[in-house]
Design a protein around this motif. Sequence first.
Motif, PDB file in Angstrom:
ATOM      1  N   ASN A   1     -27.661  -3.787   0.609  1.00  0.00           N
ATOM      2  CA  ASN A   1     -27.192  -1.904   0.440  1.00  0.00           C
ATOM      3  C   ASN A   1     -26.140  -2.324  -0.531  1.00  0.00           C
ATOM      4  O   ASN A   1     -25.654  -1.171  -0.658  1.00  0.00           O
ATOM      5  CB  ASN A   1     -27.325  -1.788   1.479  1.00  0.00           C
ATOM      6  N   GLY A   2     -25.641  -3.733  -1.450  1.00  0.00           N
ATOM      7  CA  GLY A   2     -24.772  -4.161  -1.720  1.00  0.00           C
ATOM      8  C   GLY A   2     -23.504  -4.324  -0.524  1.00  0.00           C
ATOM      9  O   GLY A   2     -23.461  -5.861  -0.518  1.00  0.00           O
TER      10      GLY A   2
ATOM     11  N   PRO B   1     -27.961   0.353   6.280  1.00  0.00           N
ATOM     12  CA  PRO B   1     -29.487   0.865   5.454  1.00  0.00           C
ATOM     13  C   PRO B   1     -30.130   1.382   6.540  1.00  0.00           C
ATOM     14  O   PRO B   1     -29.469   1.808   7.597  1.00  0.00           O
ATOM     15  CB  PRO B   1     -29.188  -0.965   6.815  1.00  0.00           C
ATOM     16  N   SER B   2     -31.463   1.754   6.502  1.00  0.00           N
ATOM     17  CA  SER B   2     -32.909   1.853   7.778  1.00  0.00           C
ATOM     18  C   SER B   2     -32.459   0.532   8.718  1.00  0.00           C
ATOM     19  O   SER B   2     -31.942  -0.427   8.520  1.00  0.00           O
ATOM     20  CB  SER B   2     -33.459   1.861   6.852  1.00  0.00           C
TER      21      SER B   2
ATOM     22  N   TYR C   1     -27.052   1.334  -6.263  1.00  0.00           N
ATOM     23  CA  TYR C   1     -28.294   1.509  -5.447  1.00  0.00           C
ATOM     24  C   TYR C   1     -28.599   2.324  -4.724  1.00  0.00           C
ATOM     25  O   TYR C   1     -29.039   3.373  -4.729  1.00  0.00           O
ATOM     26  CB  TYR C   1     -26.198   2.121  -4.277  1.00  0.00           C
ATOM     27  N   PRO C   2     -29.560   1.404  -4.403  1.00  0.00           N
ATOM     28  CA  PRO C   2     -30.837   2.024  -2.994  1.00  0.00           C
ATOM     29  C   PRO C   2     -30.302   2.930  -2.475  1.00  0.00           C
ATOM     30  O   PRO C   2     -29.359   2.239  -1.355  1.00  0.00           O
ATOM     31  CB  PRO C   2     -31.818   0.464  -3.234  1.00  0.00           C
ATOM     32  N   VAL C   3     -31.289   3.620  -1.834  1.00  0.00           N
ATOM     33  CA  VAL C   3     -30.996   3.888  -0.302  1.00  0.00           C
ATOM     34  C   VAL C   3     -31.548   4.050   0.323  1.00  0.00           C
ATOM     35  O   VAL C   3     -33.375   4.280   0.087  1.00  0.00           O
ATOM     36  CB  VAL C   3     -30.988   5.136  -1.274  1.00  0.00           C
ATOM     37  N   PHE C   4     -31.911   4.245   1.560  1.00  0.00           N
ATOM     38  CA  PHE C   4     -32.791   3.457   2.625  1.00  0.00           C
ATOM     39  C   PHE C   4     -32.516   4.994   3.478  1.00  0.00           C
ATOM     40  O   PHE C   4     -33.737   4.159   4.218  1.00  0.00           O
ATOM     41  CB  PHE C   4     -31.956   2.189   3.145  1.00  0.00           C
ATOM     42  N   VAL C   5     -31.216   5.529   3.930  1.00  0.00           N
ATOM     43  CA  VAL C   5     -31.927   6.255   4.810  1.00  0.00           C
ATOM     44  C   VAL C   5     -31.571   7.825   3.932  1.00  0.00           C
ATOM     45  O   VAL C   5     -30.448   8.324   2.764  1.00  0.00           O
ATOM     46  CB  VAL C   5     -30.152   6.734   5.882  1.00  0.00           C
TER      47      VAL C   5
ATOM     48  N   GLY D   1     -36.209   6.141  -1.089  1.00  0.00           N
ATOM     49  CA  GLY D   1     -36.315   5.300  -2.709  1.00  0.00           C
ATOM     50  C   GLY D   1     -35.413   5.526  -3.683  1.00  0.00           C
ATOM     51  O   GLY D   1     -36.060   5.182  -4.804  1.00  0.00           O
ATOM     52  N   ASP D   2     -34.039   6.248  -3.742  1.00  0.00           N
ATOM     53  CA  ASP D   2     -33.192   7.276  -4.999  1.00  0.00           C
ATOM     54  C   ASP D   2     -32.616   6.062  -4.815  1.00  0.00           C
ATOM     55  O   ASP D   2     -32.337   4.971  -4.710  1.00  0.00           O
ATOM     56  CB  ASP D   2     -33.576   8.425  -4.083  1.00  0.00           C
TER      57      ASP D   2
END
Length: 418
Positions: free
Chosen positions: A229-230, A168-169, A246-250, A85-86
Amino acid sequence: MPKKIFPLDSSKKFEDQELVGHNRWHPEIPPVATVKPGESFRVDCREWFDGAIVNDDSADDILNAPLMTVHKLSGPFAVTGARPGDLLIVDILDVGPIPQEDSGPLAGQGWGYTGIFAKNNGGGFLVDQFPDAYKAIWDFTGQIATSRHVPGVSFTGLIHPGLMGTAPSAALLAKWNKREGDLIKTNPNRVPPLALPPEPQFAVLGSLAASEFDRVAGEAARTAPPRENGGNQDIKNMSKGTRIFYPVFVDGANLSLGDLHFSQGDGEITFCGAIEMGGFIDLRVDLLKGGMDTYGVSENAIFMPGNVDPRYSEWLAFSGTSVTLDGEQRYLDSHLSYQRACLHAIDYLVKFGYSPEQAYIILGAAPIEGRLSGVVDIPNSCSTVYIPTAIFDFDVRPSAAGPHQIDPGIGAPRSNNK
């Protein structure tokens, strides 16, 4: 100079280094180092084929390039406090070829390469018109690239990482594999393939425990395409001075990067269309807590380009519309219209004495601008290709005198095998 947290010894293969990176995407690949928000650091990067492409006058190495081994990525790097979410803020402070190594067998040691990939091993944007393997070697003099295989051309490199992204998650990875697998099923025997499924063979997964290797290798996504994720976006303007979100997934974000380019035209159209090299990159990271929701960035990075673009002021532009070479009308097909614009540019450059392959390589490696110029005027989309006129050692503009005739030299070598 920032502290180097991922060193590479040019005398050793990627998998034999003190710290080993990876060539697949998976949330369980362990980070090689941890950095704090606000921290700056240096990372060495290996050219995407880890030395399989050599500085010679043959394209057999392009024909037989080991695509299942790529990309050789540096990382992952965990960021303290990063949570799903960051937004991860990444500043590119500097980027360049391998420092203090101006000659040697590795791309980045004073040279790089561009490849036209064969249809049965990767292909390219214009694969139907250029189905065979070709190669051009470029020599670096400061920021200038020249090639014995493409004479009459020199240009300032806009150095950038072709690939950077967060891990990725598990859920996101499963989504990738499902949708890309569904696409492959629509035409499983297509050449080139529609997508690349997970491939355990030649997987490099950092320091992952041996007991988990087979499972993770069977799930991990290939690094070829850009995704949420880019990843392998190949954006030439993502250069020195760029800030990326960048979106953070983990937990930890787990940032990875590689695939450095000395220069590239928009689209990297020959598949290995950039000037590929190894080198270094200096980064600074920070966090926007909860930034994905705050700014509506639920997927795909946003970025602020740097300001080190080559200062070209005059351009020759070519346009194309969404009509096939055999006259079939397509509806607002921007992919097709960009292909047609590129083919028109190639046809033009051939009139000056270049082979079609040399012209294709120029469009892939030089800092051309590709633009989506019209997407609403049914049935034709319009795309344009802008070529900076100053990259040529002669006047490339149309004139009453007719096209200047260059000596094409030895040309871009073609593989002896098909």
